[in-house]
Design an enzyme around this catalytic site. Sequence first.
Site, PDB file in Angstrom:
ATOM      1  N   ARG A   1       8.533   0.306  -3.196  1.00  0.00           N
ATOM      2  CA  ARG A   1       7.772  -0.871  -2.822  1.00  0.00           C
ATOM      3  C   ARG A   1       7.521  -1.812  -3.998  1.00  0.00           C
ATOM      4  O   ARG A   1       7.599  -3.025  -3.860  1.00  0.00           O
ATOM      5  CB  ARG A   1       6.435  -0.454  -2.205  1.00  0.00           C
TER       6      ARG A   1
ATOM      7  N   CYS B   1       6.681   4.690  -0.520  1.00  0.00           N
ATOM      8  CA  CYS B   1       5.986   5.773   0.174  1.00  0.00           C
ATOM      9  C   CYS B   1       5.727   5.405   1.628  1.00  0.00           C
ATOM     10  O   CYS B   1       5.379   4.271   1.942  1.00  0.00           O
ATOM     11  CB  CYS B   1       4.642   6.066  -0.508  1.00  0.00           C
TER      12      CYS B   1
ATOM     13  N   PRO C   1       1.386  -4.009   4.683  1.00  0.00           N
ATOM     14  CA  PRO C   1       2.022  -5.296   4.940  1.00  0.00           C
ATOM     15  C   PRO C   1       2.105  -6.169   3.698  1.00  0.00           C
ATOM     16  O   PRO C   1       1.350  -6.009   2.745  1.00  0.00           O
ATOM     17  CB  PRO C   1       1.109  -5.931   5.994  1.00  0.00           C
TER      18      PRO C   1
ATOM     19  N   VAL D   1      -8.844  -6.641  -0.778  1.00  0.00           N
ATOM     20  CA  VAL D   1      -8.378  -6.346  -2.133  1.00  0.00           C
ATOM     21  C   VAL D   1      -6.985  -5.731  -2.081  1.00  0.00           C
ATOM     22  O   VAL D   1      -6.719  -4.813  -1.306  1.00  0.00           O
ATOM     23  CB  VAL D   1      -9.356  -5.393  -2.847  1.00  0.00           C
TER      24      VAL D   1
ATOM     25  N   VAL E   1      -3.994  -4.549  -5.013  1.00  0.00           N
ATOM     26  CA  VAL E   1      -3.533  -4.476  -6.403  1.00  0.00           C
ATOM     27  C   VAL E   1      -2.186  -5.167  -6.550  1.00  0.00           C
ATOM     28  O   VAL E   1      -1.984  -5.996  -7.446  1.00  0.00           O
ATOM     29  CB  VAL E   1      -3.441  -3.013  -6.872  1.00  0.00           C
TER      30      VAL E   1
END
EC number: 2.5.1.7
Length: 430
Positions: free
Chosen positions: A102, A126, A132, A173, A175
Amino acid sequence: MDRIRIVGGNELNGIIPISGAKNAALPLMIASLLTSDTLTLENVPHLADVELLMRILGNHGVDVAVNGRRERQEDSYSRTIHFTCRTIVDTTASYELVSKMRASFWVIGPLLAREGHCRVSLPGGCAIGTRPVDLFIEGLTALGATMEIDAGYINAKAPNGGLIGARYTFPKVSVGATHVVMMAATLARGTTVIGNAAREPEVVDLANCLNAMGAKISGAGTATITIEGVTSLSGARHRVLPDRIETGTYAMAVAMAGGDVVLENTDVALLDTALETLRRAGADISATNNGMRVKRNGAGIKPVDIVTDPFPGFPTDLQAQFMALMTRSSGISHVTETIFENRFMHVQELARLGARITLSGQTAKIEGVQRLRGAPVMATDLRASVSLVIAGLAAEGETTVSRVYHLDRGFERLEEKLTRCGAVVERISE
């Protein structure tokens, strides 16, 4: 396909060096696309995901040079790698590679900022929920980009003259989205203000590196990050911060197996919440000059409830490991997962070892048992796989974990580090 074999019942005693953080190294490597100069990263872990990302960056024109071979010394696990992207030779990130990890999707930010356009496959990685990309699309759109999804790819285009600084607040939130928008905004015209930004140490590490490259970023580590765009970035030398997830994983392994281990090359400040939770569970944790000392000698494991949350809360990436620990607690505990909607795939495998876990929505109820018994189990994702290793350390008899390629994505030489501390752990290649 490799398997990990664990014979349980041995305490852990010794020293474990902590590697550089995978979750910091990946965005730092991708940041090399933002400059034509050389970005040198120290303390880069030797992991399957890192190797894959080096291949992906090479396809875009990044020359990757590793300083010598990985040394087999006690304190030498990570590497120094030089990344140089004089010219971006391909603005397409193919499905063949991006679908495997990803984080490789994050090239969309630097490619768009530097070249003004790119075509990037929707991501893989994973199998945890849907994860999304809407937040990435919305954040880059706020900077003036046009984004079109076509046949499994995102076609992104910046306005004439490049991306434009803007104010944007994430609805939740993220990352990864914080990484991407922050990288893209470094080369945007004007000032960008990111609201509800991720506060993780890995975000701070990326901001520090970008600032060393000439970016103007302030507020990293808070919920509001401000980026003043610059016309270009230069090269820099940066050391990847220690892996807080690996740190927490080995701390939980000691709490599970018992013993006395010093974790070197890390920092207790990186995971205050998780360490305090471990103390409540019965572990003795103290800071050292270069890391921390974790002990559990004789005392039982106490049940503790946790709820995963974005930093500085309890990390979702340590949820499976903590659940494994709670299977041996002296009572009933609860684990509630708020970050991902499908991150309990390890439950049925822990049950094969004798764990008593029941699920209700996003909460797992764990009834501690006096003993676990070794059995063949199967890894389902990166963090779940290491939770099975932790459980195997305390299980009676032999546990074998298959599909350990998940482990190789995020833990550098795990079996070697555990074996040096007295565990009976070996890799079996077939």
